[in-house]
Write a protein that holds these residues in place. Structure first.
Motif, PDB file in Angstrom:
ATOM      1  N   CYS A 207     111.134 -24.735  38.576  1.00 58.08           N
ATOM      2  CA  CYS A 207     110.382 -23.527  38.902  1.00 58.08           C
ATOM      3  C   CYS A 207     108.914 -23.651  38.506  1.00 58.08           C
ATOM      4  CB  CYS A 207     111.006 -22.328  38.191  1.00 58.08           C
ATOM      5  SG  CYS A 207     110.121 -20.804  38.486  1.00 58.08           S
ATOM      6  N   PRO A 208     108.011 -23.584  39.471  1.00 60.98           N
ATOM      7  CA  PRO A 208     106.590 -23.707  39.138  1.00 60.98           C
ATOM      8  C   PRO A 208     106.033 -22.473  38.458  1.00 60.98           C
ATOM      9  CG  PRO A 208     106.851 -23.306  41.476  1.00 60.98           C
ATOM     10  CD  PRO A 208     108.229 -23.436  40.914  1.00 60.98           C
ATOM     11  N   ALA A 209     106.697 -21.358  38.625  1.00 58.76           N
ATOM     12  CA  ALA A 209     106.174 -20.131  38.023  1.00 58.76           C
ATOM     13  C   ALA A 209     106.779 -19.878  36.645  1.00 58.76           C
ATOM     14  CB  ALA A 209     106.445 -18.953  38.947  1.00 58.76           C
TER      15      ALA A 209
ATOM     16  N   HIS B 262     116.912 -13.622  45.292  1.00 60.52           N
ATOM     17  CA  HIS B 262     117.907 -14.619  44.880  1.00 60.52           C
ATOM     18  C   HIS B 262     119.268 -13.979  44.634  1.00 60.52           C
ATOM     19  CE1 HIS B 262     113.906 -15.475  43.407  1.00 60.52           C
ATOM     20  NE2 HIS B 262     114.156 -16.768  43.354  1.00 60.52           N
TER      21      HIS B 262
ATOM     22  N   ILE C 242     115.857 -13.943  36.032  1.00 62.99           N
ATOM     23  CA  ILE C 242     114.723 -14.329  36.886  1.00 62.99           C
ATOM     24  C   ILE C 242     113.722 -13.189  36.825  1.00 62.99           C
ATOM     25  CG2 ILE C 242     113.934 -14.930  39.189  1.00 62.99           C
ATOM     26  CD1 ILE C 242     116.603 -16.006  39.816  1.00 62.99           C
TER      27      ILE C 242
ATOM     28  N   MET D  16     118.855 -17.873  48.274  1.00 61.13           N
ATOM     29  CA  MET D  16     117.903 -16.782  48.563  1.00 61.13           C
ATOM     30  C   MET D  16     118.179 -16.223  49.947  1.00 61.13           C
ATOM     31  SD  MET D  16     114.451 -18.533  47.053  1.00 61.13           S
ATOM     32  CE  MET D  16     113.464 -17.063  46.882  1.00 61.13           C
TER      33      MET D  16
ATOM     34  N   CYS E 212     107.871 -14.651  39.920  1.00 60.27           N
ATOM     35  CA  CYS E 212     108.376 -15.519  40.985  1.00 60.27           C
ATOM     36  C   CYS E 212     107.438 -15.520  42.187  1.00 60.27           C
ATOM     37  CB  CYS E 212     109.755 -15.016  41.404  1.00 60.27           C
ATOM     38  SG  CYS E 212     110.446 -15.894  42.803  1.00 60.27           S
ATOM     39  N   ILE E 213     107.215 -16.702  42.736  1.00 56.25           N
ATOM     40  CA  ILE E 213     106.355 -16.801  43.915  1.00 56.25           C
ATOM     41  C   ILE E 213     107.167 -17.078  45.181  1.00 56.25           C
ATOM     42  CG2 ILE E 213     104.298 -17.534  42.669  1.00 56.25           C
ATOM     43  CD1 ILE E 213     105.068 -20.403  43.412  1.00 56.25           C
ATOM     44  N   PHE E 214     108.483 -16.954  45.068  1.00 53.80           N
ATOM     45  CA  PHE E 214     109.370 -17.128  46.223  1.00 53.80           C
ATOM     46  C   PHE E 214     109.136 -18.458  46.953  1.00 53.80           C
ATOM     47  CE2 PHE E 214     109.915 -12.818  45.199  1.00 53.80           C
ATOM     48  CZ  PHE E 214     111.202 -12.514  45.577  1.00 53.80           C
ATOM     49  N   CYS E 215     109.020 -19.530  46.148  1.00 47.71           N
ATOM     50  CA  CYS E 215     108.789 -20.829  46.751  1.00 47.71           C
ATOM     51  C   CYS E 215     110.098 -21.482  47.172  1.00 47.71           C
ATOM     52  CB  CYS E 215     108.073 -21.736  45.763  1.00 47.71           C
ATOM     53  SG  CYS E 215     109.034 -22.000  44.273  1.00 47.71           S
ATOM     54  N   GLY E 216     111.214 -21.054  46.573  1.00 44.85           N
ATOM     55  CA  GLY E 216     112.489 -21.623  46.948  1.00 44.85           C
ATOM     56  C   GLY E 216     112.803 -22.965  46.308  1.00 44.85           C
ATOM     57  N   PHE E 217     111.978 -23.416  45.384  1.00 44.04           N
ATOM     58  CA  PHE E 217     112.248 -24.704  44.720  1.00 44.04           C
ATOM     59  C   PHE E 217     113.542 -24.668  43.927  1.00 44.04           C
ATOM     60  CE2 PHE E 217     107.668 -26.534  44.434  1.00 44.04           C
ATOM     61  CZ  PHE E 217     107.627 -26.518  45.814  1.00 44.04           C
ATOM     62  N   CYS E 218     113.849 -23.492  43.360  1.00 46.79           N
ATOM     63  CA  CYS E 218     115.081 -23.377  42.586  1.00 46.79           C
ATOM     64  C   CYS E 218     116.293 -23.650  43.477  1.00 46.79           C
ATOM     65  CB  CYS E 218     115.171 -22.003  41.930  1.00 46.79           C
ATOM     66  SG  CYS E 218     114.835 -20.628  43.024  1.00 46.79           S
TER      67      CYS E 218
ATOM     68  N   CYS F 119     109.701 -18.736  35.795  1.00 45.41           N
ATOM     69  CA  CYS F 119     110.197 -17.366  35.686  1.00 45.41           C
ATOM     70  C   CYS F 119     111.705 -17.316  35.507  1.00 45.41           C
ATOM     71  CB  CYS F 119     109.766 -16.555  36.895  1.00 45.41           C
ATOM     72  SG  CYS F 119     110.394 -17.174  38.437  1.00 45.41           S
ATOM     73  N   ILE F 120     112.361 -18.481  35.404  1.00 52.14           N
ATOM     74  CA  ILE F 120     113.808 -18.485  35.174  1.00 52.14           C
ATOM     75  C   ILE F 120     114.059 -18.776  33.700  1.00 52.14           C
ATOM     76  CG2 ILE F 120     116.005 -19.517  35.842  1.00 52.14           C
ATOM     77  CD1 ILE F 120     114.814 -20.291  38.465  1.00 52.14           C
TER      78      ILE F 120
HETATM   79  S1  SF4 Z   1     111.646 -19.138  44.104  1.00 47.77           S
HETATM   80 FE1  SF4 Z   1     112.769 -20.029  42.424  1.00 47.77          FE
HETATM   81  S2  SF4 Z   1     111.584 -21.828  41.786  1.00 47.77           S
HETATM   82 FE2  SF4 Z   1     110.239 -20.561  43.084  1.00 47.77          FE
HETATM   83  S3  SF4 Z   1     109.164 -19.275  41.605  1.00 47.77           S
HETATM   84 FE3  SF4 Z   1     110.949 -18.109  42.260  1.00 47.77          FE
HETATM   85  S4  SF4 Z   1     112.511 -18.577  40.763  1.00 47.77           S
HETATM   86 FE4  SF4 Z   1     110.896 -20.108  40.517  1.00 47.77          FE
END
Ligand code: SF4
Ligand code: SF4
Lengths: 360, 196
Positions: free
Chosen positions: B97-99, B75, B124, B146, B129-135, B101-102
């Motif tokens: 953020c589902p994880a 990010h 962050i 990202m 972080c699961i790198f889902c990109g929802f943020c 982590c923010i």
């Molecule tokens: S990519 Fe963004 S929303 Fe997804 S887990 Fe990481 S910080 Fe959270």
């Protein structure tokens, strides 16, 4: 004049170095050859002062790792046997080399050196005895670990080795019938001439079926893919599951040394051992009448080189097979052994007998 | 529910049951590859480069594969023209953020007519972080992106995996790491880069 103890020790050292050196090098060959077959490059990162030498330092790094790792003994293991088993395994893999002839005769003044560590007249039988004992190291190690998975691996090894041991003996009968001897040096001598003046009289031309069967059974004896059910990394990990450090290292080495062993026996029985085509004791005698005379030392060097090259070719072939085939299922292994290879090798004996009868 | 009948385990033909012909054909394939690649490698050692390489390996730390632009990499927080963060500390990303982590703590943005808040803390935790990109999807200001092209995120300590506001604001997108497209959307270059 008879050979002194010093010469025997020298020969012993040579063949031990040959077997262990090739065995160690095979770890490198395995990595590199599999890589090249699969369009990869293979391990090439181990370096000394930035010198990489196409990954040749990896076996060295492996050895250092094995020696410095903790050799762990599980609390419930049978300590004495647990420590002894890998050594037994390596021991029986190595002593087989004593009867493999790697050259003819070397003349030092008035001493004639027979280039074979132990000139036994029951060489072939001795080899089978040794091969039959090799499974003890595996089963003992598996039993002594007191681990169910190790036990499963050990049982698989025992079943597999015993079924292929029978076939191993029977596949060779054809060769024994032809050469009328079990002395390996003599068998190699008998492969010296030519058929029709040009084709080297190697065993493969008399026993093609025997050769294929023997190679198959031999590969099964080494417990490597496609016959690696005793190890079965993906399901039971195998008889050495509890071993770490050099204990594991010895089992690992055993497999490679056995690979070298099988190559050496194959070469000795079917590819003329140390024989170079058209090379007699005093030099080359080509089929078109040309003669190159060579002295005894050059001839011996040619013979040792020829033996090593042939062994290396079979190592390459075994590696190629190992990296081509997936593992046989356990029942397939036993079916192949008992239902196909054994009857076919019996048939081979009958055929050989008939051919010998007819030619007489 | 329907039942799928797989005809996967059809019995072997006689030819296949003989084992050896099929083994030999398999061996022929791998040996062909071996000989071809060995030929290429040997020529390369002798200084002759062929058009086709002997292997498909990319020697990773020295050479890098081009990345596709839509790949989600580390990010960064985008900046406005005046250099202040675009982020308005609305907590949308933190919520999405589902994880979880923010971690954001907002503070008042002084002397600005429209923007009321800026983040005081923006952490962050990449260990979570699961790198889902929802943020990135959630952000109304397009402030979190990202596209840095940084993949090598490793650390000896968990605390080292936490990226704070200063780090995230300093990161810039790295054009050279990505596959290049032209106006029509065709791929222009996918060359392998040499690092350093
Ligand atoms: S990519 Fe963004 S929303 Fe997804 S887990 Fe990481 S910080 Fe959270
Ligand atoms: S969603 Fe965007 S603007 Fe809102 S807090 Fe996250 S980064 Fe900042």
């Amino acid at each position: 004049m008879a050979e002194g103890i010093g010469i025997i020790l020298l020969k012993f050292g040579f063949i031990l170095l040959f077997a262990l050196g090739l065995g160690g090098l095979l770890t490198w060959v395995e990595r590199k050859q599999s890589a090249i077959m699969q369009d990869r490059i293979g391990a090439n990162r181990a370096s000394i002062f930035g010198l990489r030498l196409i990954g040749l330092f990896h076996p060295l790094a492996d050895a250092i790792k094995m020696f410095t790792k903790e050799s762990f003994t599980p609390a419930s293991a049978e300590k004495f046997l647990f420590t002894l088993a890998p050594a037994i395994s390596v021991f029986f893999a190595l002593i087989g080399f004593a009867v493999i002839p790697f050259g003819d005769k070397l003349i030092f003044g008035d001493t004639v050196v027979n280039l074979q560590v132990a000139p036994l007249n029951v060489g072939l039988l001795y080899l089978f005895a040794v091969a039959g004992l090799a499974v003890y190291g595996v089963v003992l190690g598996a039993w002594a670990s007191r681990n169910n998975y190790a036990m499963l691996g050990g049982m698989r090894a025992a079943a597999q080795m015993i079924s292929y041991e029978v076939a191993l003996g029977v596949t060779i009968f054809g060769s024994i019938m032809i050469y009328q001897t079990v002395d390996l040096q003599q068998i190699v001598h008998l492969q010296g001439g030519t058929f029709w003046g040009w084709l080297p009289a190697w065993g493969i031309f008399m026993q093609p079926l025997g050769f294929i069967l023997f190679l198959t059974v031999g590969i099964a004896e080494t417990k490597r893919v496609p016959f690696d059910a005793p190890e079965g990394e993906s399901e039971i990990i195998g008889y050495f599951i509890e071993y770490s450090g050099m204990g594991f290292g010895m089992y690992f080495l055993t497999d490679f040394v056995e690979t070298v062993m099988i190559s050496a026996i194959t070469v000795t029985l079917f590819f003329g051992g140390w024989q170079v085509p058209y090379l007699l004791a005093d030099g080359f005698h080509f089929p078109w009448g040309e003669v190159w005379l060579l002295n005894n030392w050059t001839v011996a060097l040619f013979q040792i080189a020829s033996f090593s090259l042939k062994v290396m070719f079979f190592l390459w072939l075994q590696m190629a097979i190992r990296w081509t085939l997936p593992r046989f299922r356990y029942d397939q292994i036993l079916r192949l052994g008992w239902k196909y290879i054994l009857p076919i090798s019996l048939l081979n004996i009958v055929l050989t007998g008939i051919v010998i009868m007819v030619l007489k | 529910m329907s039942i799928n009948v797989h005809d996967k385990y059809k019995p072997l033909t006689f030819w296949e049951q003989l084992y050896f012909p099929t083994i030999l054909s398999g061996l022929a394939l791998t040996v062909r590859h071996f000989v071809r690649n060995m030929f290429a490698h040997t020529l390369r050692v002798l200084g002759i480069k062929l058009k086709w390489p002997g292997s498909v390996t990319i020697q990773y730390p020295e050479y890098l594969r081009p990345l596709f632009p839509r790949l989600r990499t580390l990010h960064r927080l985008a900046k406005r023209e005046d250099g202040s963060p675009r982020c308005v500390a609305c907590m949308m990303c933190e919520t999405a953020c589902p994880a979880r982590c923010i971690y954001i703590v907002a503070e008042e943005r002084l002397r600005h007519p429209q923007i009321e808040k800026v983040p005081q803390i923006f952490d962050i935790d990449l260990g979570l972080c699961i790198f889902c990109g929802f943020c990135v999807e959630a952000c109304p200001e397009d402030a979190i992106r990202m596209d840095t092209g940084i993949l090598e995120i490793a650390n000896y300590a968990r605390t080292g995996m936490i990226m704070n506001k200063d780090i995230l604001l300093k990161l810039e997108p790295d054009e050279t790491r990505f596959v290049q497209y032209n106006q029509e959307g065709e791929v222009v270059s996918t060359s392998i880069l040499k690092q350093r």
